[in-house]
Structures are given as structure tokens and as C-alpha cells.
Design a protein around this motif. Structure first.
Motif, mmCIF file in Angstrom:
data_model
loop_
_atom_site.group_PDB
_atom_site.id
_atom_site.type_symbol
_atom_site.label_atom_id
_atom_site.label_comp_id
_atom_site.label_asym_id
_atom_site.label_seq_id
_atom_site.Cartn_x
_atom_site.Cartn_y
_atom_site.Cartn_z
ATOM 1 N N THR A 51 0.830 -1.212 0.000
ATOM 2 C CA THR A 51 0.000 0.000 0.000
ATOM 3 C C THR A 51 0.865 1.264 0.000
ATOM 4 O O THR A 51 0.682 2.138 -0.837
ATOM 5 C CB THR A 51 -0.941 0.029 1.220
ATOM 6 O OG1 THR A 51 -0.158 -0.074 2.433
ATOM 7 C CG2 THR A 51 -1.931 -1.125 1.181
ATOM 8 N N SER A 138 -6.411 -7.025 -4.890
ATOM 9 C CA SER A 138 -7.058 -6.233 -3.841
ATOM 10 C C SER A 138 -8.463 -6.752 -3.573
ATOM 11 O O SER A 138 -8.885 -6.882 -2.414
ATOM 12 C CB SER A 138 -7.112 -4.759 -4.256
ATOM 13 O OG SER A 138 -5.811 -4.221 -4.420
ATOM 14 N N SER A 146 -8.959 -0.737 -5.273
ATOM 15 C CA SER A 146 -7.610 -1.216 -5.537
ATOM 16 C C SER A 146 -6.597 -0.515 -4.639
ATOM 17 O O SER A 146 -6.737 0.667 -4.313
ATOM 18 C CB SER A 146 -7.247 -0.973 -7.011
ATOM 19 O OG SER A 146 -5.896 -1.314 -7.254
ATOM 20 N N ARG A 147 -5.558 -1.246 -4.269
ATOM 21 C CA ARG A 147 -4.462 -0.653 -3.505
ATOM 22 C C ARG A 147 -3.639 0.310 -4.364
ATOM 23 O O ARG A 147 -2.871 1.115 -3.843
ATOM 24 C CB ARG A 147 -3.562 -1.754 -2.952
ATOM 25 C CG ARG A 147 -4.199 -2.549 -1.827
ATOM 26 C CD ARG A 147 -3.285 -3.633 -1.281
ATOM 27 N NE ARG A 147 -3.284 -4.831 -2.125
ATOM 28 C CZ ARG A 147 -2.318 -5.179 -2.952
ATOM 29 N NH1 ARG A 147 -1.236 -4.417 -3.068
ATOM 30 N NH2 ARG A 147 -2.395 -6.290 -3.664
ATOM 31 N N PRO A 187 -1.004 -8.516 0.986
ATOM 32 C CA PRO A 187 -0.528 -7.569 -0.013
ATOM 33 C C PRO A 187 0.975 -7.319 0.085
ATOM 34 O O PRO A 187 1.510 -7.204 1.186
ATOM 35 C CB PRO A 187 -1.322 -6.303 0.306
ATOM 36 C CG PRO A 187 -1.659 -6.404 1.752
ATOM 37 C CD PRO A 187 -1.826 -7.867 2.021
ATOM 38 N N ASP A 192 2.294 -8.938 -5.857
ATOM 39 C CA ASP A 192 1.528 -8.332 -6.944
ATOM 40 C C ASP A 192 2.141 -8.637 -8.307
ATOM 41 O O ASP A 192 1.422 -8.768 -9.299
ATOM 42 C CB ASP A 192 1.456 -6.807 -6.762
ATOM 43 C CG ASP A 192 0.532 -6.404 -5.619
ATOM 44 O OD1 ASP A 192 -0.332 -7.210 -5.238
ATOM 45 O OD2 ASP A 192 0.684 -5.277 -5.108
#
Length: 306
Positions: A51, A138, A146-147, A187, A192
Motif C-alpha cells: 500500500t 485487492s 484497488s491498492r 498484499p 503483486d
């Protein structure tokens, strides 16, 4: 923070703009964001996994654009300078060039690295693969949004085109292969991207653990940036090798070899452009002239026989 940065940039433009003609707003912002807000290795030392780095990068990009617009509207006409940004990125080579997943993973590495900052500046928004991947993960992690932050339509237009040149830093290459990280792992920037970075054990190692000499990757990265961002002026801002051995006298043949290899690969790129020009323009022109000359000679030959 973007306003504070704009004030600072204008102070610099006013104080030094009569002498400084090339301005770099940020140098290697990806490392600033990742190490400052993801791993915590650099200031401010935060570990806001998946994040913090995206929020920090979002404001860095907006701050860069605001500084560029300040220079463009207030200082450019009287100082005649250029403003750009400098982005660092390794080259990503697929482990298996015949495997579509490895090819996609290598492309994804480059977009999460170079495209993360370059795409908004040259195309107006984050790379599509970043928006899709981070958005999907996310949602799977139970988040409503969404992050990856979103640029407004106005911000996209404001940011696009805010670079007179692309600064590029490059040191080494990684082989990339696909690896899917389940969203339940939480996350993170690594999760990602869904990939693994590898090195060839035959590559020459240098003074830093992460650094290997892979000159051919430099040319491929230059070509990638040149093609993807519309052939902008590219200035190489960072390249080099850390000290391999501690010695009291000059002992840097390995560094000379590194620099020679990378500089030679950089010099190949204009030659490739010239070869393309020869292929697309000179060769067809010469062939056409040859046909015309042959037709004229044949006409004269037929007339002489008659």
C-alpha cells in the motif's frame, strides 16, 4: 507534499536556472518508494506492505508533473532549460523465450519497474497490467478499492507529456519466470508482480551481491524504452560497478571491462537505427534507381539496334 516540492523546485529554478539547463526532478523514485514504504530499509523506514509504496509513488509522479509545469510556464522562456525524471530499472529476460508465461512475466517486471513511473508521464496512466493485477488481488483480499491509487481524468492530462527527456539508470539483468503468489499471503509488491528473479551463475559477479555484469541487457532496455515511449531523448544517468576487492593501489581492470561492455552495447543502438534507415529507405531507393537505369539503358540499346 506536491505543493511543498513545487515551492522547492521553483526556488531552485530561480536561484540556479541561469546556469543549470538540465533538471532531474527525482532520481530513482522506485527505490525511494519501495525501500522507504515497503521494506523499510530507507527513510522513513515504513513497512506498509502493498500500500505505502503505491501511495508514495502516486504523489512523486504528481510532484514531478507540478514541478515540470512550473518550469514550463514560468522559467523555460527565459532560461531555455529542460526538465525530466531519472528512472532505474534492470533488464528482464524470460527464462524460457518459448514460454508465453515467462515472456509475460518479463514484460510485467519491466512495467512494474520502469512503466510504473514512465507510463503516466508518457501515456497518462499506470500500465494496464499493474491496474489489472493489483485491482484483482485487492478484491481477492477483501478490499473495496484497488491498492493502486487512481489518477483523475484531469490529473492524467496534467501529467502526460511532462518530461523533456527520459533519464535512465541501469546496472544489471535478471532472468524472469512466472510464479503465482496466492492473495491469501497478503498484499506486497512482490506478490503483486507474480514472478521470480534469477541470475545466471556464469555471469561475472562484482562488488555488490545483487550486481552482475550483463552488458547485452543494457541495449535491450534502451530499445524497450525507445520503442515504448515514442523515441524520447534518453540520458543515461546511472551505471557503474562497485568495488570488487579491497586494495591499496589502483586495481580496477574488472571495472574497465564492465564499463567498456556497457558503453559498447549503448553505442550499438544508434547503429541499429541507421541500419533500419538503410533497410527501409536507402535499399528501396537504390533498387528503384537501378531499375530505372536498366530501363533507360535497355531503351537506348533497342534504339541503336533499330
Amino acid at each position: 507534499m506536491t505543493n511543498y516540492f513545487s515551492d522547492y523546485a521553483n526556488l531552485c529554478f530561480e536561484a540556479f536556472g541561469d546556469r543549470v539547463k538540465y533538471w532531474v526532478t527525482f532520481s530513482d523514485p522506485r527505490t525511494m518508494a519501495e525501500k522507504g514504504y515497503e521494506t523499510g530499509h530507507h527513510a522513513p523506514g515504513l513497512k506498509l506492505h502493498g500500500t505505502g509504496l503505491y501511495k508514495a509513488a502516486h504523489h512523486i509522479i504528481k510532484a514531478h508533473a507540478q514541478a515540470w509545469h512550473s518550469y514550463n510556464s514560468t522559467w523555460r522562456s527565459r532560461q531555455q532549460g529542460l526538465v525530466g525524471i531519472s528512472l532505474n530499472c534492470d533488464w528482464a529476460e524470460p527464462v524460457d523465450t518459448n514460454n508465453p508465461k515467462d515472456i509475460e512475466a518479463a514484460e510485467r517486471y519491466l512495467q512494474f519497474c520502469l512503466g510504473w513511473f514512465a507510463n503516466p508521464i508518457y501515456a497518462g496512466d499506470y500500465p494496464q497490467v499493474m491496474k489489472e493485477r493489483i485491482g484483482r488481488k485487492s478484491a481477492e483480499q477483501g478490499l473495496d478499492v484497488s491498492r493502486l491509487p487512481v489518477f483523475s481524468l484531469q490529473e492524467k492530462g496534467y501529467i502526460k507529456g511532462t518530461s523533456d527527456f527520459l533519464g535512465l539508470g541501469h546496472f544489471t539483468t535478471r532472468y524472469i519466470t512466472e510464479r503465482n503468489y496466492p492473495s491469501r499471503l497478503g498484499p506486497s509488491y512482490q506478490n503483486d508482480r507474480d514472478l521470480v528473479e534469477l541470475v545466471d551463475p556464469n555471469w561475472s559477479d562484482l562488488g555488490s551481491q545483487w550486481l552482475h555484469s550483463v552488458p547485452w541487457g543494457f541495449r535491450r532496455l534502451l530499445k524497450f524504452a525507445q520503442t515504448l515511449y515514442g523515441d524520447p531523448p534518453i540520458y543515461v544517468m546511472e551505471n557503474g560497478a562497485s568495488q570488487k576487492l579491497h586494495c591499496t593501489q589502483l586495481c580496477d581492470k574488472w571495472r574497465i571491462k564492465y564499463l567498456k561492455g556497457y558503453i559498447n552495447e549503448m553505442l550499438k543502438e544508434p547503429l541499429l537505427s541507421h541500419m533500419q534507415m538503410v533497410t527501409e529507405i536507402v535499399v528501396p531507393t537504390v533498387c528503384t534507381l537501378c531499375v530505372l537505369i536498366a530501363a533507360v539503358l535497355l531503351m537506348f540499346l533497342l534504339r541503336s539496334q533499330n
